[in-house]
Write a protein that holds these residues in place. Structure first.
Motif, PDB file in Angstrom:
ATOM      1  N   ALA A  12      -9.888   8.156  -4.328  1.00  0.00           N
ATOM      2  CA  ALA A  12      -9.819   7.487  -3.014  1.00  0.00           C
ATOM      3  C   ALA A  12     -10.019   8.514  -1.911  1.00  0.00           C
ATOM      4  CB  ALA A  12      -8.489   6.746  -2.858  1.00  0.00           C
ATOM      5  N   LYS A  13      -9.048   8.581  -1.043  1.00  0.00           N
ATOM      6  CA  LYS A  13      -8.973   9.436   0.162  1.00  0.00           C
ATOM      7  C   LYS A  13     -10.291  10.038   0.682  1.00  0.00           C
ATOM      8  CE  LYS A  13      -4.087  10.576  -0.570  1.00  0.00           C
ATOM      9  NZ  LYS A  13      -3.319  10.077   0.563  1.00  0.00           N
ATOM     10  N   PRO A  14     -10.816  11.185   0.141  1.00  0.00           N
ATOM     11  CA  PRO A  14     -11.918  11.860   0.845  1.00  0.00           C
ATOM     12  C   PRO A  14     -13.304  11.336   0.509  1.00  0.00           C
ATOM     13  CG  PRO A  14     -11.203  13.187  -1.010  1.00  0.00           C
ATOM     14  CD  PRO A  14     -10.392  11.945  -1.049  1.00  0.00           C
ATOM     15  N   ASN A  39     -10.763  -0.160  -1.480  1.00  0.00           N
ATOM     16  CA  ASN A  39     -10.561   0.357  -0.118  1.00  0.00           C
ATOM     17  C   ASN A  39      -9.457   1.383   0.052  1.00  0.00           C
ATOM     18  OD1 ASN A  39     -12.356  -1.864   1.049  1.00  0.00           O
ATOM     19  ND2 ASN A  39     -10.791  -2.997  -0.060  1.00  0.00           N
ATOM     20  N   SER A  40      -8.709   1.677  -1.019  1.00  0.00           N
ATOM     21  CA  SER A  40      -7.578   2.601  -0.863  1.00  0.00           C
ATOM     22  C   SER A  40      -7.151   3.135  -2.224  1.00  0.00           C
ATOM     23  CB  SER A  40      -6.378   1.886  -0.234  1.00  0.00           C
ATOM     24  OG  SER A  40      -5.883   0.920  -1.144  1.00  0.00           O
ATOM     25  N   GLY A  41      -6.301   4.152  -2.181  1.00  0.00           N
ATOM     26  CA  GLY A  41      -5.787   4.728  -3.415  1.00  0.00           C
ATOM     27  C   GLY A  41      -4.978   3.719  -4.219  1.00  0.00           C
ATOM     28  N   ALA A  42      -4.099   2.997  -3.519  1.00  0.00           N
ATOM     29  CA  ALA A  42      -3.268   2.020  -4.222  1.00  0.00           C
ATOM     30  C   ALA A  42      -4.138   0.978  -4.927  1.00  0.00           C
ATOM     31  CB  ALA A  42      -2.319   1.349  -3.237  1.00  0.00           C
ATOM     32  N   GLU A  43      -5.200   0.564  -4.271  1.00  0.00           N
ATOM     33  CA  GLU A  43      -6.094  -0.419  -4.894  1.00  0.00           C
ATOM     34  C   GLU A  43      -6.804   0.156  -6.120  1.00  0.00           C
ATOM     35  OE1 GLU A  43      -8.714  -3.143  -2.484  1.00  0.00           O
ATOM     36  OE2 GLU A  43      -7.863  -1.886  -0.924  1.00  0.00           O
ATOM     37  N   ALA A  59       6.453  10.619  -9.886  1.00  0.00           N
ATOM     38  CA  ALA A  59       5.069  10.217  -9.612  1.00  0.00           C
ATOM     39  C   ALA A  59       4.951   9.444  -8.301  1.00  0.00           C
ATOM     40  CB  ALA A  59       4.563   9.318 -10.739  1.00  0.00           C
ATOM     41  N   PHE A  60       3.774   9.551  -7.685  1.00  0.00           N
ATOM     42  CA  PHE A  60       3.438   8.681  -6.562  1.00  0.00           C
ATOM     43  C   PHE A  60       2.072   8.069  -6.815  1.00  0.00           C
ATOM     44  CE2 PHE A  60       1.716   7.447  -2.474  1.00  0.00           C
ATOM     45  CZ  PHE A  60       2.781   6.733  -1.953  1.00  0.00           C
ATOM     46  N   HIS A  61       2.001   6.740  -6.808  1.00  0.00           N
ATOM     47  CA  HIS A  61       0.727   6.070  -7.056  1.00  0.00           C
ATOM     48  C   HIS A  61       0.385   5.043  -5.981  1.00  0.00           C
ATOM     49  CE1 HIS A  61       0.317   7.991 -10.945  1.00  0.00           C
ATOM     50  NE2 HIS A  61       1.555   7.648 -11.239  1.00  0.00           N
ATOM     51  N   GLY A  62       1.177   4.968  -4.904  1.00  0.00           N
ATOM     52  CA  GLY A  62       0.885   4.011  -3.848  1.00  0.00           C
ATOM     53  C   GLY A  62       2.000   2.991  -3.712  1.00  0.00           C
ATOM     54  N   LYS A  63       1.838   2.069  -2.761  1.00  0.00           N
ATOM     55  CA  LYS A  63       2.956   1.197  -2.390  1.00  0.00           C
ATOM     56  C   LYS A  63       2.661  -0.302  -2.505  1.00  0.00           C
ATOM     57  CE  LYS A  63       4.881   4.758   0.600  1.00  0.00           C
ATOM     58  NZ  LYS A  63       5.112   5.213   1.976  1.00  0.00           N
ATOM     59  N   MET A 112      -0.799   9.007 -14.938  1.00  0.00           N
ATOM     60  CA  MET A 112      -0.214  10.198 -14.297  1.00  0.00           C
ATOM     61  C   MET A 112      -1.177  10.877 -13.342  1.00  0.00           C
ATOM     62  SD  MET A 112      -0.368  13.142 -17.228  1.00  0.00           S
ATOM     63  CE  MET A 112       0.870  12.386 -18.220  1.00  0.00           C
ATOM     64  N   GLU A 113      -0.589  11.625 -12.391  1.00  0.00           N
ATOM     65  CA  GLU A 113      -1.387  12.522 -11.547  1.00  0.00           C
ATOM     66  C   GLU A 113      -1.499  13.848 -12.304  1.00  0.00           C
ATOM     67  OE1 GLU A 113       0.723  12.420  -7.406  1.00  0.00           O
ATOM     68  OE2 GLU A 113       2.012  11.548  -8.919  1.00  0.00           O
ATOM     69  N   PRO A 114      -2.685  14.449 -12.373  1.00  0.00           N
ATOM     70  CA  PRO A 114      -2.781  15.762 -13.025  1.00  0.00           C
ATOM     71  C   PRO A 114      -1.859  16.797 -12.373  1.00  0.00           C
ATOM     72  CG  PRO A 114      -4.961  14.866 -12.686  1.00  0.00           C
ATOM     73  CD  PRO A 114      -4.000  13.937 -11.980  1.00  0.00           C
ATOM     74  N   PHE A 143      -5.773   8.916 -15.283  1.00  0.00           N
ATOM     75  CA  PHE A 143      -5.429   9.960 -14.327  1.00  0.00           C
ATOM     76  C   PHE A 143      -5.602   9.420 -12.916  1.00  0.00           C
ATOM     77  CE2 PHE A 143      -6.398  13.873 -17.194  1.00  0.00           C
ATOM     78  CZ  PHE A 143      -5.108  13.813 -17.698  1.00  0.00           C
ATOM     79  N   ASP A 144      -4.532   9.526 -12.127  1.00  0.00           N
ATOM     80  CA  ASP A 144      -4.607   9.207 -10.709  1.00  0.00           C
ATOM     81  C   ASP A 144      -5.008  10.499  -9.994  1.00  0.00           C
ATOM     82  OD1 ASP A 144      -4.156   8.848  -8.034  1.00  0.00           O
ATOM     83  OD2 ASP A 144      -2.251   7.781  -8.277  1.00  0.00           O
ATOM     84  N   GLU A 145      -6.288  10.577  -9.664  1.00  0.00           N
ATOM     85  CA  GLU A 145      -6.843  11.783  -9.019  1.00  0.00           C
ATOM     86  C   GLU A 145      -7.071  11.540  -7.525  1.00  0.00           C
ATOM     87  OE1 GLU A 145      -8.248  14.883 -10.216  1.00  0.00           O
ATOM     88  OE2 GLU A 145      -8.411  14.645 -12.380  1.00  0.00           O
ATOM     89  N   VAL A 146      -6.280  10.631  -6.974  1.00  0.00           N
ATOM     90  CA  VAL A 146      -6.452  10.282  -5.561  1.00  0.00           C
ATOM     91  C   VAL A 146      -6.276  11.514  -4.660  1.00  0.00           C
ATOM     92  CG1 VAL A 146      -5.315   8.995  -3.676  1.00  0.00           C
ATOM     93  CG2 VAL A 146      -5.930   7.823  -5.801  1.00  0.00           C
ATOM     94  N   GLN A 147      -5.368  12.410  -5.057  1.00  0.00           N
ATOM     95  CA  GLN A 147      -5.135  13.594  -4.220  1.00  0.00           C
ATOM     96  C   GLN A 147      -5.753  14.873  -4.803  1.00  0.00           C
ATOM     97  OE1 GLN A 147      -1.185  15.539  -2.250  1.00  0.00           O
ATOM     98  NE2 GLN A 147      -1.140  13.352  -2.594  1.00  0.00           N
ATOM     99  N   THR A 148      -6.094  14.853  -6.078  1.00  0.00           N
ATOM    100  CA  THR A 148      -6.472  16.100  -6.760  1.00  0.00           C
ATOM    101  C   THR A 148      -7.981  16.254  -6.975  1.00  0.00           C
ATOM    102  OG1 THR A 148      -5.994  14.920  -8.814  1.00  0.00           O
ATOM    103  CG2 THR A 148      -4.306  16.432  -8.013  1.00  0.00           C
TER     104      THR A 148
HETATM  105  C1  LIG Z   1      -1.767  10.355  -6.120  1.00  0.00           C
HETATM  106  C2  LIG Z   1      -1.841   9.199  -5.175  1.00  0.00           C
HETATM  107  N1  LIG Z   1      -2.114   7.977  -5.652  1.00  0.00           N
HETATM  108  C3  LIG Z   1      -2.203   6.909  -4.841  1.00  0.00           C
HETATM  109  C4  LIG Z   1      -2.006   7.034  -3.492  1.00  0.00           C
HETATM  110  C5  LIG Z   1      -2.101   5.831  -2.609  1.00  0.00           C
HETATM  111  O1  LIG Z   1      -3.210   5.909  -1.809  1.00  0.00           O
HETATM  112  P1  LIG Z   1      -3.351   4.979  -0.505  1.00  0.00           P
HETATM  113  O2  LIG Z   1      -2.336   5.467   0.479  1.00  0.00           O
HETATM  114  O3  LIG Z   1      -4.763   5.181  -0.051  1.00  0.00           O
HETATM  115  O4  LIG Z   1      -3.080   3.586  -0.938  1.00  0.00           O
HETATM  116  C6  LIG Z   1      -1.721   8.288  -2.940  1.00  0.00           C
HETATM  117  C7  LIG Z   1      -1.497   8.442  -1.499  1.00  0.00           C
HETATM  118  O5  LIG Z   1      -1.048   9.432  -0.999  1.00  0.00           O
HETATM  119  C8  LIG Z   1      -1.636   9.404  -3.797  1.00  0.00           C
HETATM  120  O6  LIG Z   1      -1.362  10.626  -3.341  1.00  0.00           O
END
Ligand SMILES: Cc1ncc(COP(=O)(O)O)c(C=O)c1O
Length: 390
Positions: free
Chosen positions: A234-236, A92-96, A120-124, A172-174, A205-210
């Motif tokens: 995730a996201k879109p 349901n989300s990027g973090a998941e 890096a940012f991968h969620g909370k 990592m995020e690309p 690769f965390d491609e949640v934003q890319t």
């Molecule tokens: C690269 C990346 N990974 C993970 C997340 C976490 O996604 P979510 O906020 O849907 O949990 C984000 C959110 O901005 C993100 O940019």
């Protein structure tokens, strides 16, 4: 509601394409896309029609049952994912999506350690947060999940130096988004892939934003022709509805056995119908190529602002994932731009992050750039007069 969001003084009630309107009818150009969700623009007609139709058929269906819309969405998705990445877990989300990737890496390798990057940012959530770098997110919640290490980015040797016999994966995020829209130097992702192959560890690769065309390719990693073992999305991907997707190679995903990972809402028919329509729109409307073209135009206009405004330190990004680093805190700039009808984001303290929808056109880009120009000019004048009066 919990007081955890840095609120902007705007009440949004309606959206269409790249535009949103507030409760008083004021129009805004949305270059934030709700933090990278509304990539098709708001209320894309294909997504709206799919959600309306599906809402009358079946909204929820636990993944212990098969479902037509889920099957259709996953089939469409794995048609476009990089070669070999064709087993999917839906959440349901990027973090998941990151949580699943971490569990998968540990389960498949039988090893605990994850290497992530500084910045890096991968969620909370607790696992994803353990890979996220910024101490303002981490410190209030220590101790986090053990066996996470952070290394300096953009130098593959830094990764090689910390790999041990306990290492499961590099995550990592690309392109680092929240970390300031940082595009890696050419050769870096290839070198990391090479090291992971040599050391027999996984590359995530965390491609949640890319992903989803954002960088001018369907997936960010395709800018460097590097394929990970696991990818987080995730996201879109559901046209604005909540979704998380972990995609992995078959042998890796099949290491998870029944019951070892799940979530109640995994692959709901409503979300999958929206996701299917969103993928159709992305491909049929050729939005990735449009994003690439518009991204070049937008970046060139921002670079033009850099010549004019000395308070801009750097403009960077790829496709429609753009950042403008200023020489000071950007929060006021973001509020001022919003008051003049353009929504942009921050990325860390001093980067204005521009994440427009893929459907944005040149006129709308000109409008965003003209507002940023005005806001930066005003800020420069204020700073100049306060220096004089001091
Ligand atoms: C690269 C990346 N990974 C993970 C997340 C976490 O996604 P979510 O906020 O849907 O949990 C984000 C959110 O901005 C993100 O940019």
């Amino acid at each position: 509601m919990a007081n955890v969001f840095s609120k902007k003084p705007v009440v949004l009630t309606r959206g269409k394409g790249a535009l949103v309107w507030d409760i008083n009818g004021k129009e805004y150009l949305d270059c934030s896309t709700s933090y990278g969700v509304a990539l098709l623009g708001h209320c894309h007609p294909k997504v709206v029609a799919a959600v309306q139709a599906q809402a009358e058929q079946l909204i929820t269906c636990h993944s212990c049952y098969y479902n037509d819309k889920r099957a259709e969405f996953v089939a469409k998705l794995v048609k476009i994912t990089p070669k070999g990445l064709d087993k999917v877990f839906l959440s349901n989300s990027g973090a998941e999506s990151v949580e699943c990737a971490i569990k998968l890496a540990r389960k498949f390798t039988g090893k605990p350690e994850i290497i992530a990057l500084m910045g890096a940012f991968h969620g909370k959530t607790m696992g994803a947060l353990s890979a996220t770098w910024d101490k303002k997110y981490r410190e209030p919640f220590l101790p986090l999940v053990p066996e996470f290490k952070h290394v300096a980015p953009d130098n593959a040797d830094k990764i090689r130096e910390v790999i041990t016999e306990k290492t499961a994966a590099v995550l990592m995020e690309p392109i680092r988004g929240e970390g300031g829209v940082r595009v890696p130097p050419d050769g870096y992702l290839q070198a990391v892939r090479q090291i992971c192959n040599e050391k027999d560890i996984l590359l995530i690769f965390d491609e949640v934003q890319t992903s989803f065309g954002r960088t001018g390719k369907l997936f960010g990693c395709q800018n460097w022709d590097v394929i990970p073992d696991i990818m987080c999305l995730a996201k879109p991907f559901a046209g604005g509805l909540p979704i998380g997707i972990t995609v992995a190679k078959e042998n890796i995903m099949s290491s998870l056995k029944v019951g070892e990972h799940s979530t109640t809402f995994s692959g709901s028919p409503l979300v999958c119908a929206a996701g299917s329509a969103a993928l159709d729109a992305l491909i049929e409307e050729n939005l990735t190529a449009h994003a690439s073209e518009m991204g070049k135009y937008f970046k060139a206009q921002l670079e033009g602002l850099m010549v004019k405004h000395k308070i801009i330190k750097e403009v960077r990004g790829l496709g429609l994932m753009l950042g403008m680093e200023l020489r000071f805190d950007v929060y006021k700039i973001i509020l001022k731009a919003a008051s003049k009808g353009v929504l942009v984001l921050d990325a860390g303290r001093n980067v204005v992050r521009v994440l427009p929808p893929l459907v944005i056109d040149k006129q709308q880009i000109d409008r965003a750039v003209s507002v940023l120009d005005e806001v930066l000019g005003e800020e420069e004048n204020e700073r100049a007069s306060s220096t004089i009066s001091n």
